[in-house]
Scaffold this motif. Structure first.
Motif, mmCIF file in Angstrom:
data_model
loop_
_atom_site.group_PDB
_atom_site.id
_atom_site.type_symbol
_atom_site.label_atom_id
_atom_site.label_comp_id
_atom_site.label_asym_id
_atom_site.label_seq_id
_atom_site.Cartn_x
_atom_site.Cartn_y
_atom_site.Cartn_z
ATOM 1 N N ASP A 1 -1.857 -25.187 -17.906
ATOM 2 C CA ASP A 1 -1.045 -24.163 -18.578
ATOM 3 C C ASP A 1 -0.296 -24.754 -19.763
ATOM 4 O OD1 ASP A 1 -1.810 -22.186 -16.817
ATOM 5 O OD2 ASP A 1 0.022 -22.266 -15.612
ATOM 6 N N LEU A 2 0.248 -25.941 -19.590
ATOM 7 C CA LEU A 2 1.016 -26.585 -20.658
ATOM 8 C C LEU A 2 0.104 -26.982 -21.824
ATOM 9 C CD1 LEU A 2 3.364 -28.798 -18.468
ATOM 10 C CD2 LEU A 2 4.011 -26.759 -19.754
ATOM 11 N N ILE A 3 -1.094 -27.419 -21.518
ATOM 12 C CA ILE A 3 -2.037 -27.797 -22.574
ATOM 13 C C ILE A 3 -2.501 -26.559 -23.349
ATOM 14 C CG2 ILE A 3 -4.341 -28.747 -23.021
ATOM 15 C CD1 ILE A 3 -3.841 -30.705 -20.708
ATOM 16 N N VAL A 4 -2.719 -25.460 -22.658
ATOM 17 C CA VAL A 4 -3.064 -24.217 -23.345
ATOM 18 C C VAL A 4 -1.894 -23.761 -24.212
ATOM 19 C CG1 VAL A 4 -3.582 -21.770 -23.013
ATOM 20 C CG2 VAL A 4 -4.747 -23.491 -21.617
ATOM 21 N N ASP A 5 -0.689 -23.738 -23.629
ATOM 22 C CA ASP A 5 0.552 -23.434 -24.364
ATOM 23 C C ASP A 5 0.536 -22.043 -24.999
ATOM 24 O OD1 ASP A 5 3.067 -24.375 -24.680
ATOM 25 O OD2 ASP A 5 2.632 -25.740 -26.324
ATOM 26 N N VAL B 1 -7.023 -20.721 -25.586
ATOM 27 C CA VAL B 1 -7.728 -21.668 -24.717
ATOM 28 C C VAL B 1 -8.786 -22.417 -25.523
ATOM 29 C CG1 VAL B 1 -9.048 -21.939 -22.590
ATOM 30 C CG2 VAL B 1 -7.312 -20.147 -22.752
ATOM 31 N N GLN B 2 -9.526 -21.672 -26.355
ATOM 32 C CA GLN B 2 -10.518 -22.329 -27.206
ATOM 33 C C GLN B 2 -9.846 -23.292 -28.177
ATOM 34 O OE1 GLN B 2 -14.014 -22.085 -27.025
ATOM 35 N NE2 GLN B 2 -13.700 -23.886 -28.328
ATOM 36 N N GLU B 3 -8.679 -22.902 -28.683
ATOM 37 C CA GLU B 3 -7.942 -23.795 -29.573
ATOM 38 C C GLU B 3 -7.553 -25.082 -28.847
ATOM 39 O OE1 GLU B 3 -4.394 -22.205 -31.789
ATOM 40 O OE2 GLU B 3 -3.449 -23.910 -30.783
ATOM 41 N N ALA B 4 -7.142 -24.947 -27.579
ATOM 42 C CA ALA B 4 -6.777 -26.126 -26.786
ATOM 43 C C ALA B 4 -7.990 -27.026 -26.557
ATOM 44 C CB ALA B 4 -6.177 -25.693 -25.450
ATOM 45 N N ILE B 5 -9.145 -26.409 -26.321
ATOM 46 C CA ILE B 5 -10.376 -27.199 -26.141
ATOM 47 C C ILE B 5 -10.663 -28.010 -27.396
ATOM 48 C CG2 ILE B 5 -12.890 -27.006 -25.924
ATOM 49 C CD1 ILE B 5 -12.373 -24.558 -24.088
ATOM 50 N N LYS C 1 -12.927 -24.798 -20.272
ATOM 51 C CA LYS C 1 -14.091 -23.933 -20.464
ATOM 52 C C LYS C 1 -14.272 -23.013 -19.253
ATOM 53 C CE LYS C 1 -16.794 -26.774 -23.682
ATOM 54 N NZ LYS C 1 -18.038 -27.565 -23.873
ATOM 55 N N GLU C 2 -14.003 -23.532 -18.075
ATOM 56 C CA GLU C 2 -14.076 -22.715 -16.872
ATOM 57 C C GLU C 2 -13.014 -21.620 -16.910
ATOM 58 O OE1 GLU C 2 -15.249 -21.108 -13.335
ATOM 59 O OE2 GLU C 2 -16.302 -22.637 -14.532
ATOM 60 N N ARG C 3 -11.837 -21.964 -17.405
ATOM 61 C CA ARG C 3 -10.744 -20.996 -17.501
ATOM 62 C C ARG C 3 -11.125 -19.836 -18.417
ATOM 63 N NH1 ARG C 3 -4.248 -21.750 -18.155
ATOM 64 N NH2 ARG C 3 -4.597 -22.965 -16.267
ATOM 65 N N LEU C 4 -11.872 -20.115 -19.475
ATOM 66 C CA LEU C 4 -12.283 -19.069 -20.425
ATOM 67 C C LEU C 4 -13.038 -17.933 -19.735
ATOM 68 C CD1 LEU C 4 -13.523 -21.004 -23.595
ATOM 69 C CD2 LEU C 4 -11.614 -19.397 -23.473
#
Length: 405
Positions: free
Chosen positions: A153-157, A70-74, A40-43
């Motif tokens: 980064d890997l989790i965002v993908d 990023v939202q999809e990863a969240i 969320k901070e990354r967003l």
């Protein structure tokens, strides 16, 4: 799986990057709520598809999907329960397989799970042991990234349709990992993570490998791999080195020919880096300010040195503003009016008091201009840092885990 009772310890002081990545992988698997908070901070740092990581001090990373991924990863992490980690140390046999790969493709510049000679990730791991389940994640990116950034980064993908990294990092079936981290000629740095379940190490093979060092590819295999190196980016040919631009640090300079490797953007004469600094271009070749004016600039009539700053132009020639000295009283004229009617430079006071100009006022020349023009050099625009617009990038490569079992 239930969450770990004691959570995960913070990264050990003095730990290697490999150890820190292992610890951050365990953190991500055991503390999903903290991962969500970090994402969320990354967003907050996205502007469209441009991402401005705080650790890069304002430098931009161009992404393929923007904030949406990023939202999809969240949402994905929210759907998971906490799981067991992968320990806090890099498992030796798996780490050696990872090191083999970093040593190989780090020098070829490609982004691939296959070695230069075609060896697969699973085959690299089997050099040092056996497993029930295996998967590999590869990360490529800036030298400014820390271990947590690598894992996030890997989790965002971003840009990986299969989300293979995200699924690999957060696959509850894996119970250990081996990691290697090192330089990559295209992207700056890379990390290889070899995940496994039920890993059985072959101590004899590991011992031999420790003594011999990373597996070395043949010169022919390396040359062929460099020639065919592929990444997720294709930005054309660098106009300076004539090599393909496949990612990493890239600048865009229209006067030179467009996008080029940041490492190639240096003064043609003295080779100083021009990234982020002032530069001039002559016949599509870049020069630092000093070298440009030495080779192509105006020369001061008074001191004979190149003029790189403000310039005064009059009937006697070109001058540094600081070289405008009255020939009569030796006063520095600077940007004030002066006369050249007697074939020398005189300040306004000396010119008006001269016998030749008395009664005639200015000897036929207006002191306010006296044929002089003060010109400030136009500021050269800085090279734009872009990937789709040629900016710095972080890249992940996905793989089919099932195919490696």
């Amino acid at each position: 799986m239930p969450p770990l009772a004691d959570g995960v310890p913070p990264p050990t002081d003095g730990a290697t990057m490999e150890q820190q990545i292992v610890q951050e992988l365990t953190w991500a698997r055991t503390r999903p709520q903290e991962v969500i908070a970090e994402l969320k901070e990354r967003l907050k740092h996205y502007r469209g598809k441009d991402y401005y990581p705080p650790e890069r001090g304002g430098a931009c990373v161009v992404t393929k999907e923007g904030a949406a991924v990023v939202q999809e990863a969240i949402d994905y992490v929210k759907s998971l329960d906490a799981m067991e980690g992968v320990g806090s140390v890099s498992v030796q046999g798996l780490a050696l397989a990872a090191e083999d790969h970093v040593s190989d493709i780090g020098q070829t510049g490609t982004a691939s799970h296959s070695s230069s000679d075609g060896t697969t990730a699973a085959e690299r791991a089997r050099r040092y042991g056996q497993f029930e389940l295996f998967g590999e994640c590869l990360w490529y990116g800036s030298t400014s990234a820390d271990a947590r950034t690598v894992v996030l980064d890997l989790i965002v993908d971003d840009g990986v349709p299969s989300r293979g990294h995200r699924k690999g990092v957060l696959d509850p079936r894996y119970d250990m990992v081996g990691v290697a981290f090192g330089p990559h000629v295209t992207f700056g740095q890379m990390a290889a993570m070899e995940f496994a379940k039920t890993w059985v190490v072959d101590a004899e093979l590991v011992s031999a490998r420790v003594k011999s060092g990373p597996v070395k590819m043949s010169a022919e295999a390396i040359a062929a791999a460099k020639k065919s190196a592929e990444t997720a980016w294709s930005l054309g040919q660098c106009p300076l080195c004539r090599e393909s631009i496949k990612g990493g640090k890239v600048v865009e300079v229209a006067e030179v020919g467009g996008k080029l490797h940041a490492a190639c953007f240096k003064c043609t004469n003295c080779s100083v880096s021009l990234v982020g600094g002032a530069f001039k271009v002559q016949t599509r070749m870049p020069y630092c300010k000093n070298c440009f004016f030495e080779k192509f600039g105006e020369t001061c009539k008074a001191c004979g040195k190149p003029i790189t700053g403000a310039m005064a132009s009059c009937s006697l020639g070109k001058f540094h503003v600081e070289c405008l000295i009255c020939s009569a009283c030796s006063k520095a004229i600077g940007k004030a009016s002066f006369s050249t009617s007697e074939g020398v430079i005189k300040c306004q006071d000396c010119a008006t008091s001269s016998p030749k100009t008395s009664g005639a006022g200015t000897g036929g020349r207006a002191l306010s201009t006296a044929g002089m023009a003060i010109a400030k050099p136009k500021a050269k625009p800085k090279a734009k840092m872009s990937m789709s617009k040629a900016k710095d990038s972080t890249l992940g490569i996905a793989m089919d885990y099932a195919a490696l079992g």
